[in-house]
Design a protein around this motif. Structure first.
Motif, PDB file in Angstrom:
ATOM      1  N   THR A  64       0.829  -1.205   0.000  1.00  0.00           N
ATOM      2  CA  THR A  64       0.000   0.000   0.000  1.00  0.00           C
ATOM      3  C   THR A  64       0.862   1.253   0.000  1.00  0.00           C
ATOM      4  OG1 THR A  64      -1.753  -1.185   1.149  1.00  0.00           O
ATOM      5  CG2 THR A  64      -1.829   1.218   1.237  1.00  0.00           C
ATOM      6  N   VAL A  65       1.927   1.265   0.785  1.00  0.00           N
ATOM      7  CA  VAL A  65       2.844   2.414   0.805  1.00  0.00           C
ATOM      8  C   VAL A  65       3.399   2.661  -0.587  1.00  0.00           C
ATOM      9  CG1 VAL A  65       5.087   3.206   1.650  1.00  0.00           C
ATOM     10  CG2 VAL A  65       3.425   2.279   3.254  1.00  0.00           C
ATOM     11  N   ASP A  66       3.774   1.606  -1.289  1.00  0.00           N
ATOM     12  CA  ASP A  66       4.319   1.759  -2.638  1.00  0.00           C
ATOM     13  C   ASP A  66       3.320   2.404  -3.585  1.00  0.00           C
ATOM     14  OD1 ASP A  66       6.737   0.629  -1.868  1.00  0.00           O
ATOM     15  OD2 ASP A  66       6.226  -1.373  -2.634  1.00  0.00           O
ATOM     16  N   VAL A  67       2.073   1.926  -3.584  1.00  0.00           N
ATOM     17  CA  VAL A  67       1.102   2.492  -4.522  1.00  0.00           C
ATOM     18  C   VAL A  67       0.675   3.895  -4.116  1.00  0.00           C
ATOM     19  CG1 VAL A  67       0.305   0.256  -5.380  1.00  0.00           C
ATOM     20  CG2 VAL A  67      -0.892   1.331  -3.496  1.00  0.00           C
ATOM     21  N   VAL A  68       0.660   4.190  -2.821  1.00  0.00           N
ATOM     22  CA  VAL A  68       0.318   5.554  -2.385  1.00  0.00           C
ATOM     23  C   VAL A  68       1.442   6.516  -2.776  1.00  0.00           C
ATOM     24  CG1 VAL A  68      -0.022   7.004  -0.350  1.00  0.00           C
ATOM     25  CG2 VAL A  68      -1.286   4.873  -0.571  1.00  0.00           C
ATOM     26  N   ARG A  69       2.685   6.092  -2.637  1.00  0.00           N
ATOM     27  CA  ARG A  69       3.810   6.941  -3.076  1.00  0.00           C
ATOM     28  C   ARG A  69       3.731   7.209  -4.573  1.00  0.00           C
ATOM     29  NH1 ARG A  69       8.423   4.009   0.489  1.00  0.00           N
ATOM     30  NH2 ARG A  69       8.100   5.212   2.386  1.00  0.00           N
ATOM     31  N   ASN A  70       3.382   6.183  -5.337  1.00  0.00           N
ATOM     32  CA  ASN A  70       3.226   6.370  -6.775  1.00  0.00           C
ATOM     33  C   ASN A  70       2.123   7.383  -7.065  1.00  0.00           C
ATOM     34  OD1 ASN A  70       3.709   5.575  -9.639  1.00  0.00           O
ATOM     35  ND2 ASN A  70       1.581   4.925  -9.440  1.00  0.00           N
ATOM     36  N   ALA A  71       1.006   7.276  -6.342  1.00  0.00           N
ATOM     37  CA  ALA A  71      -0.097   8.217  -6.536  1.00  0.00           C
ATOM     38  C   ALA A  71       0.322   9.632  -6.172  1.00  0.00           C
ATOM     39  CB  ALA A  71      -1.309   7.788  -5.707  1.00  0.00           C
ATOM     40  N   GLN A  72       1.125   9.782  -5.120  1.00  0.00           N
ATOM     41  CA  GLN A  72       1.634  11.114  -4.759  1.00  0.00           C
ATOM     42  C   GLN A  72       2.482  11.681  -5.904  1.00  0.00           C
ATOM     43  OE1 GLN A  72       0.947  13.078  -2.368  1.00  0.00           O
ATOM     44  NE2 GLN A  72       0.244  11.860  -0.659  1.00  0.00           N
ATOM     45  N   GLY A  73       3.322  10.844  -6.465  1.00  0.00           N
ATOM     46  CA  GLY A  73       4.131  11.272  -7.607  1.00  0.00           C
ATOM     47  C   GLY A  73       3.275  11.658  -8.795  1.00  0.00           C
ATOM     48  N   GLN A  74       2.215  10.892  -9.034  1.00  0.00           N
ATOM     49  CA  GLN A  74       1.309  11.202 -10.132  1.00  0.00           C
ATOM     50  C   GLN A  74       0.590  12.530  -9.901  1.00  0.00           C
ATOM     51  OE1 GLN A  74       2.014   9.778 -12.759  1.00  0.00           O
ATOM     52  NE2 GLN A  74       0.517   8.172 -13.162  1.00  0.00           N
ATOM     53  N   LEU A  75       0.183  12.782  -8.666  1.00  0.00           N
ATOM     54  CA  LEU A  75      -0.458  14.072  -8.365  1.00  0.00           C
ATOM     55  C   LEU A  75       0.518  15.224  -8.545  1.00  0.00           C
ATOM     56  CD1 LEU A  75      -2.660  13.136  -5.292  1.00  0.00           C
ATOM     57  CD2 LEU A  75      -3.437  13.720  -7.600  1.00  0.00           C
ATOM     58  N   ASN A  76       1.778  15.020  -8.167  1.00  0.00           N
ATOM     59  CA  ASN A  76       2.803  16.050  -8.397  1.00  0.00           C
ATOM     60  C   ASN A  76       2.967  16.308  -9.891  1.00  0.00           C
ATOM     61  OD1 ASN A  76       3.278  16.293  -5.649  1.00  0.00           O
ATOM     62  ND2 ASN A  76       5.017  14.889  -5.669  1.00  0.00           N
ATOM     63  N   ARG A  77       2.963  15.249 -10.679  1.00  0.00           N
ATOM     64  CA  ARG A  77       3.073  15.393 -12.139  1.00  0.00           C
ATOM     65  C   ARG A  77       1.877  16.149 -12.695  1.00  0.00           C
ATOM     66  NH1 ARG A  77       2.278  12.026 -17.139  1.00  0.00           N
ATOM     67  NH2 ARG A  77       0.985  10.603 -15.946  1.00  0.00           N
ATOM     68  N   LEU A  78       0.688  15.825 -12.229  1.00  0.00           N
ATOM     69  CA  LEU A  78      -0.513  16.527 -12.673  1.00  0.00           C
ATOM     70  C   LEU A  78      -0.429  17.998 -12.319  1.00  0.00           C
ATOM     71  CD1 LEU A  78      -3.379  16.525 -13.862  1.00  0.00           C
ATOM     72  CD2 LEU A  78      -4.208  15.902 -11.574  1.00  0.00           C
ATOM     73  N   GLU A  79       0.021  18.294 -11.115  1.00  0.00           N
ATOM     74  CA  GLU A  79       0.154  19.690 -10.690  1.00  0.00           C
ATOM     75  C   GLU A  79       1.127  20.454 -11.591  1.00  0.00           C
ATOM     76  OE1 GLU A  79       0.468  21.874  -6.431  1.00  0.00           O
ATOM     77  OE2 GLU A  79       1.974  20.328  -6.822  1.00  0.00           O
ATOM     78  N   ARG A  80       2.247  19.828 -11.936  1.00  0.00           N
ATOM     79  CA  ARG A  80       3.219  20.486 -12.837  1.00  0.00           C
ATOM     80  C   ARG A  80       2.621  20.735 -14.206  1.00  0.00           C
ATOM     81  NH1 ARG A  80       6.709  16.683 -10.501  1.00  0.00           N
ATOM     82  NH2 ARG A  80       6.522  15.370 -12.349  1.00  0.00           N
ATOM     83  N   GLU A  81       1.814  19.791 -14.693  1.00  0.00           N
ATOM     84  CA  GLU A  81       1.207  19.921 -16.020  1.00  0.00           C
ATOM     85  C   GLU A  81       0.138  21.024 -16.050  1.00  0.00           C
ATOM     86  OE1 GLU A  81       1.719  18.268 -18.977  1.00  0.00           O
ATOM     87  OE2 GLU A  81       3.439  17.209 -18.104  1.00  0.00           O
ATOM     88  N   VAL A  82      -0.609  21.122 -14.973  1.00  0.00           N
ATOM     89  CA  VAL A  82      -1.741  22.042 -14.948  1.00  0.00           C
ATOM     90  C   VAL A  82      -1.313  23.462 -14.622  1.00  0.00           C
ATOM     91  CG1 VAL A  82      -3.903  22.566 -13.743  1.00  0.00           C
ATOM     92  CG2 VAL A  82      -3.385  20.221 -14.397  1.00  0.00           C
ATOM     93  N   ILE A  83      -0.345  23.600 -13.730  1.00  0.00           N
ATOM     94  CA  ILE A  83       0.041  24.948 -13.280  1.00  0.00           C
ATOM     95  C   ILE A  83       1.142  25.518 -14.116  1.00  0.00           C
ATOM     96  CG2 ILE A  83       1.046  26.232 -11.364  1.00  0.00           C
ATOM     97  CD1 ILE A  83      -0.510  24.401  -9.506  1.00  0.00           C
TER      98      ILE A  83
END
Length: 100
Positions: A81-100
């Protein structure tokens, strides 16, 4: 047995054959919470990939074999679970960079 919402609750039977209202154990509750967290993380990953395009993901052995005990299985579940949550955090960071 009927619960407060007039729904039939599922009784369980102990070794002596006594039925009681089903109450999740602490281990089952933790396991269920971890599963919900993984499902949320997978949903975030899928959504970001749809919005920003897919990125290569590391492919590896995720199945760690059969656990020897309930607590070992819970620990492995938590690590996954920690692994997939870390991946999701990274994905949200990527989304934030793309949108902002």
């Amino acid at each position: 047995m009927l619960d407060s919402a007039n729904n039939v609750s599922k009784p369980y039977f102990t070794g002596e054959g006594i039925s009681a209202r089903t109450e999740p154990s602490a281990v089952n509750a933790a396991s269920n919470a971890l599963e919900e967290a993984r499902q949320l993380a997978f949903r975030v990953d899928e959504m970001v990939n749809r919005l920003c395009g897919a990125t290569p993901q590391a492919v590896g052995q995720t199945d760690q074999g059969k656990a020897g005990s309930i607590l070992l299985a819970l620990r492995q579940d938590a690590e996954r679970t920690v692994d997939v949550v870390r991946n999701a955090q990274g994905q949200l960071n990527r989304l934030e960079r793309e949108v902002i």
